[in-house]
Design an enzyme around this catalytic site. Sequence first.
Site, PDB file in Angstrom:
ATOM      1  N   GLY A   1      19.036  -1.950 -11.212  1.00  0.00           N
ATOM      2  CA  GLY A   1      20.474  -2.957 -11.344  1.00  0.00           C
ATOM      3  C   GLY A   1      20.433  -3.609 -10.086  1.00  0.00           C
ATOM      4  O   GLY A   1      19.412  -3.976  -9.373  1.00  0.00           O
TER       5      GLY A   1
ATOM      6  N   PHE B   1      20.728   0.663 -19.102  1.00  0.00           N
ATOM      7  CA  PHE B   1      22.107   0.397 -19.578  1.00  0.00           C
ATOM      8  C   PHE B   1      22.810  -0.998 -19.359  1.00  0.00           C
ATOM      9  O   PHE B   1      22.946  -1.776 -19.989  1.00  0.00           O
ATOM     10  CB  PHE B   1      23.127   1.573 -19.426  1.00  0.00           C
ATOM     11  CG  PHE B   1      24.490   1.642 -19.772  1.00  0.00           C
ATOM     12  CD1 PHE B   1      24.529   1.575 -21.333  1.00  0.00           C
ATOM     13  CD2 PHE B   1      25.488   1.190 -19.031  1.00  0.00           C
ATOM     14  CE1 PHE B   1      25.846   1.538 -21.784  1.00  0.00           C
ATOM     15  CE2 PHE B   1      26.704   1.237 -19.802  1.00  0.00           C
ATOM     16  CZ  PHE B   1      26.990   1.451 -21.095  1.00  0.00           C
TER      17      PHE B   1
ATOM     18  N   GLY C   1      20.926  -2.114 -16.093  1.00  0.00           N
ATOM     19  CA  GLY C   1      20.163  -2.755 -15.346  1.00  0.00           C
ATOM     20  C   GLY C   1      19.105  -3.552 -16.143  1.00  0.00           C
ATOM     21  O   GLY C   1      19.044  -3.709 -17.368  1.00  0.00           O
TER      22      GLY C   1
ATOM     23  N   ASP D   1      17.426   8.946 -18.456  1.00  0.00           N
ATOM     24  CA  ASP D   1      18.961   9.021 -18.428  1.00  0.00           C
ATOM     25  C   ASP D   1      19.336  10.192 -17.292  1.00  0.00           C
ATOM     26  O   ASP D   1      18.945  11.205 -17.568  1.00  0.00           O
ATOM     27  CB  ASP D   1      19.369   9.434 -19.770  1.00  0.00           C
ATOM     28  CG  ASP D   1      21.147   9.144 -19.825  1.00  0.00           C
ATOM     29  OD1 ASP D   1      21.661   9.549 -18.661  1.00  0.00           O
ATOM     30  OD2 ASP D   1      21.540   9.011 -20.845  1.00  0.00           O
ATOM     31  N   VAL D   2      20.209   9.640 -16.475  1.00  0.00           N
ATOM     32  CA  VAL D   2      20.217  10.623 -15.325  1.00  0.00           C
ATOM     33  C   VAL D   2      21.268  12.000 -15.844  1.00  0.00           C
ATOM     34  O   VAL D   2      21.462  12.848 -14.998  1.00  0.00           O
ATOM     35  CB  VAL D   2      21.200  10.330 -14.003  1.00  0.00           C
ATOM     36  CG1 VAL D   2      20.233   9.529 -13.289  1.00  0.00           C
ATOM     37  CG2 VAL D   2      22.477   9.395 -14.475  1.00  0.00           C
TER      38      VAL D   2
ATOM     39  N   ASN E   1      22.843  16.534 -11.329  1.00  0.00           N
ATOM     40  CA  ASN E   1      21.437  16.489 -11.333  1.00  0.00           C
ATOM     41  C   ASN E   1      20.920  16.189 -10.010  1.00  0.00           C
ATOM     42  O   ASN E   1      19.808  16.745  -9.854  1.00  0.00           O
ATOM     43  CB  ASN E   1      20.976  15.837 -12.603  1.00  0.00           C
ATOM     44  CG  ASN E   1      21.090  16.408 -13.954  1.00  0.00           C
ATOM     45  OD1 ASN E   1      21.295  17.775 -14.009  1.00  0.00           O
ATOM     46  ND2 ASN E   1      21.438  15.673 -15.077  1.00  0.00           N
TER      47      ASN E   1
ATOM     48  N   TYR F   1      35.689   5.578 -14.730  1.00  0.00           N
ATOM     49  CA  TYR F   1      34.926   5.200 -13.449  1.00  0.00           C
ATOM     50  C   TYR F   1      35.454   5.859 -12.208  1.00  0.00           C
ATOM     51  O   TYR F   1      34.734   6.465 -11.466  1.00  0.00           O
ATOM     52  CB  TYR F   1      34.790   3.879 -13.508  1.00  0.00           C
ATOM     53  CG  TYR F   1      33.945   3.384 -12.322  1.00  0.00           C
ATOM     54  CD1 TYR F   1      32.576   3.223 -12.247  1.00  0.00           C
ATOM     55  CD2 TYR F   1      34.727   2.509 -11.237  1.00  0.00           C
ATOM     56  CE1 TYR F   1      31.886   2.696 -11.284  1.00  0.00           C
ATOM     57  CE2 TYR F   1      33.822   2.124 -10.018  1.00  0.00           C
ATOM     58  CZ  TYR F   1      32.356   2.019 -10.243  1.00  0.00           C
ATOM     59  OH  TYR F   1      31.623   1.637  -9.202  1.00  0.00           O
TER      60      TYR F   1
ATOM     61  N   LYS G   1      33.712   8.913 -10.296  1.00  0.00           N
ATOM     62  CA  LYS G   1      33.360   8.803  -8.776  1.00  0.00           C
ATOM     63  C   LYS G   1      33.975   9.839  -7.818  1.00  0.00           C
ATOM     64  O   LYS G   1      33.404  10.031  -6.954  1.00  0.00           O
ATOM     65  CB  LYS G   1      33.564   7.229  -8.303  1.00  0.00           C
ATOM     66  CG  LYS G   1      32.521   6.117  -9.059  1.00  0.00           C
ATOM     67  CD  LYS G   1      31.123   6.394  -8.486  1.00  0.00           C
ATOM     68  CE  LYS G   1      30.293   5.287  -9.081  1.00  0.00           C
ATOM     69  NZ  LYS G   1      29.029   5.403  -8.617  1.00  0.00           N
TER      70      LYS G   1
END
Length: 328
Positions: free
Chosen positions: A15, A39, A41, A61-62, A102, A148, A152
């Site tokens: 990104g 996604f 980036g 994917d994280v 993760n 979001y 976060k």
Amino acid sequence: MSNLPKKCLITGGAGFIGSHLARRLLNDGAEVTVLDNLFTGSKSNIYDLLDNPRFTFLMHDVVQPFWGQFDEIYNLACPASPIHYQRNPVETIKVSFIGMMNTLDLALKTKARVFHTSTSEVYGDPDVHPQPETYWGHVNTLGPRSCYDEGKRAAEALCADYIREYGVDVRMIRIFNTYGPHMHPSDGRVVSNFIVQALQGKNITLYGDGNQSRSFQYIDDLLNAMQLYMALPHSTVKEFFAGHGMPVPVLNVGNPGEFTIKELAEMVLEMLPNAKSKLIYQPLPKDDPKRRRPDIALAKELLGWEPRVTLREGLPKTIEYFRTLFNK
Ligand code: NAD
Ligand code: UDP
């Protein structure tokens, strides 16, 4: 001390911010692995790095666990522009929380140091101005931005618990609106939108009356703060925050120079005098914060850092990038 290069993992490294960070760390001699599902980036951000023998790209994917032995893990994976994080909100909140879990689990097993990029959005639509780290925020838990904001905030809570319960070495920053080259032209955030619109002769889209404010930080200043913070010994970080009555290390990182969105639009047009664009007004998105400005006293004290690049200096560098991209 070993002479082996430091091994760094950057989630979300394809990104805007991650690709700059990858370049910096490689220039400093590190081995860098970027893990990204593209996604928001793009491989074009890291094309110039792919041939570097110290660079690895992992398409992943994280939300799915990952493994590797690293000295430092930078957790950036998460769409950051409102239009993109609201495009797939369930995925956004999963990426923020499960991606963080993760990351922390890997750090716990491998004793890696973690750097987490949180956001000024944890303050929501703040009723305290400027915002210090100790402010708890004013957030709508159920609105369109909450995937979001709350994602976060939950990620921060998880970091705090991994620190308290397992002693993982985590450093968090709350990034305030950051801009610069390598933002995606369709990113949707205000600086890239206005520059792209002006370069393409399209009208400049002001949401609401344009009197809402933001504080804009140039990418180089953010990277300087990230590197200074990550280089500090664990004990220094712990003692500093404990001395300020904060059990968890979190710093605001942004440029306190505050501008209304209308002032930003006028500055972009002043820098592109041949643009045929006019200012047009569109509806204000729901829960759009009215004012935002970081209190950066803690970062100044801990890192001896403060931003150096003003908006008047950073905008031309960003305009130059988009000019080259569009051949204008
Ligand atoms: P960006 O959208 O350019 O980069 C995010 C990267 O994460 C992209 O490469 C994207 O493909 C990747 N990603 C998204 N979901 C993923 C997933 N499930 N698995 C793996 N990779 C995934 O945004 P950015 O501006 O570079 O932001 C980077 C980080 O900094 C984000 O976590 C963001 O919340 C935070 N941040 C940025 C700003 C800012 O002003 N730029 C402000 C506050 C916080
Ligand atoms: N904005 C705007 N026109 C645009 C894009 C954004 O007026 O084309 C406004 C947006 O409503 C917000 C501010 O600019 O008030 C910053 O928006 P951005 O999406 O860049 O970041 P954030 O809202 O997350 O701070």
